[in-house]
Design an enzyme around this catalytic site. Structure first.
Site, mmCIF file in Angstrom:
data_model
loop_
_atom_site.group_PDB
_atom_site.id
_atom_site.type_symbol
_atom_site.label_atom_id
_atom_site.label_comp_id
_atom_site.label_asym_id
_atom_site.label_seq_id
_atom_site.Cartn_x
_atom_site.Cartn_y
_atom_site.Cartn_z
ATOM 1 N N HIS A 256 49.379 9.054 8.666
ATOM 2 C CA HIS A 256 50.228 7.943 9.177
ATOM 3 C C HIS A 256 52.086 8.424 9.115
ATOM 4 C CE1 HIS A 256 45.880 6.489 9.349
ATOM 5 N NE2 HIS A 256 46.029 6.857 8.107
HETATM 6 O O1 RIB Z 1 45.744 2.816 7.522
HETATM 7 C C1 RIB Z 1 47.090 3.939 7.113
HETATM 8 C C2 RIB Z 1 47.781 3.448 6.523
HETATM 9 O O2 RIB Z 1 47.595 2.667 5.252
HETATM 10 C C3 RIB Z 1 48.579 4.366 5.799
HETATM 11 O O3 RIB Z 1 50.021 3.824 5.415
HETATM 12 C C4 RIB Z 1 48.141 4.244 4.540
HETATM 13 O O4 RIB Z 1 49.120 5.093 3.171
HETATM 14 C C5 RIB Z 1 47.754 3.134 3.598
HETATM 15 O O5 RIB Z 1 48.937 3.054 3.558
#
Ligand code: RIB
Ligand code: CA
Length: 327
Positions: A256
């Site tokens: 992500h």
């Molecule tokens: O939903 C994904 C996000 O939530 C990313 O930033 C992961 O590190 C968590 O923080």
């Protein structure tokens, strides 16, 4: 080459760690500082993990501890928390989880956090900067939301904000919400309303920003600490995605937060986007933390660019090229 000034706000976690490494290993950026927030793990752990990563690659970069919890969310005990499993013990007794408690695969931190809080540091750093700064927010947005409340004028010192958060067709923490927005919906709403140039990178884009089992093998072949570290946490994330949320590509894991960095380096990694007005549901109930894109013809003025799909090959190729630089 003029470097772009960045501040990263992280809840380090495994994908945050890769975003931090990619930012530090990219000469296009000057990382002014890193602020930590509770999210994937409690604040002491997210801060400790961040200190290990920054201490390893760029000990001169300030790390500043931020908020230990959401602005107001947990004042109401009726508001639900994540309703999905985030870790289990498999038949071999191994823990399958997206995030490890401690990055003990890296050397102990060689640096200490600064003696101030992230909210004060953000206000002082932004207001004293001669150039505008790009913010990369990849955890619950509590720190920057609190800074905006403390001094709304800081938005004049912001070049752009890239946010990993939200989900429109994709969710993870509940049937309606993505984790960062779910953990502090009010903060997300405050930040989305601040008037800055905002790039929103939701799960719709990050679920195609993946590393695969083949990438794990390639990183292992580099015989570097960064390569081995990222290979190991990617392997664990692949197991977690195969167990909890299989993605479009078998044996792959979303990275992500790293997509925010790759986007800043090459916006063409995003293959579909639209400007729109996004607002966040808060106040509890099944939609708590949901990101809502106003698709009506009479929609409110756009407050961000919503990124909706990713060139997965370009993402993984660019990320591995960057990480391979670490010796
Ligand atoms: O939903 C994904 C996000 O939530 C990313 O930033 C992961 O590190 C968590 O923080
Ligand atoms: Ca994160």
């Amino acid at each position: 080459m003029k470097k772009r000034k960045l501040i990263l706000d992280v809840d380090t976690g495994t994908d945050d760690a890769i975003a931090l490494m990619a930012a530090i290993l990219s000469p296009e950026f000057e990382v002014i500082g890193v602020t930590t927030v509770a999210g994937n793990l409690p604040l002491p752990q997210t801060t400790a993990n961040t200190l290990r990563v920054v201490g390893l690659l760029a000990p001169e970069i300030p790390v500043v501890r931020g908020c230990a919890g959401p602005l107001v969310r947990d004042l109401d005990p009726r508001r639900k928390y994540c309703d999905n499993e985030e870790s289990i013990i498999d038949e071999n007794g191994d823990c399958i989880a997206f995030h490890v408690e401690e990055f003990d695969m890296l050397p102990p931190a060689s640096i200490r956090e600064r003696e101030t809080n992230a909210v004060c540091w953000l206000v002082e750093t932004l207001k004293s900067s001669r150039e505008r700064i790009t913010l990369v927010l990849v955890g619950p947005q509590t720190n920057f939301a609190a800074a905006l409340r403390a001094d709304p004028s800081i938005v004049e010192h912001v070049e752009q904000i890239v946010i990993m958060g939200g989900g429109f067709e994709e969710r993870n923490s509940s049937s309606a919400a993505e984790f960062n927005f779910f953990m502090d919906p009010e903060a997300a709403q405050i930040v989305l309303g601040c008037g800055a140039d905002i790039i929103l990178i939701p799960l719709d884009a990050t679920h195609h920003a993946v590393l695969s089992a083949g990438d794990v093998a390639e990183m292992r072949s580099w015989n570097t600490l960064v390569g081995s570290f990222v290979a190991q946490i990617t392997e664990e994330r692949i197991k977690a995605y195969n167990t909890f949320q299989p993605l479009f590509k078998p044996d792959s894991a979303s990275m992500h937060d790293a997509l925010c960095i790759i986007y800043l380096l090459d916006p063409s990694v995003i293959t579909k986007s639209q400007r729109g007005h996004v607002e966040i549901a808060f106040g509890g109930g099944a939609s708590d933390g949901q990101s809502v894109l106003d698709r009506r013809s009479c929609a409110q003025p756009a407050n961000c660019l919503v990124c909706l799909s990713t060139d997965d090959e370009k993402f993984s190729r660019t990320l591995l090229t960057i990480l391979k630089r670490a010796k």
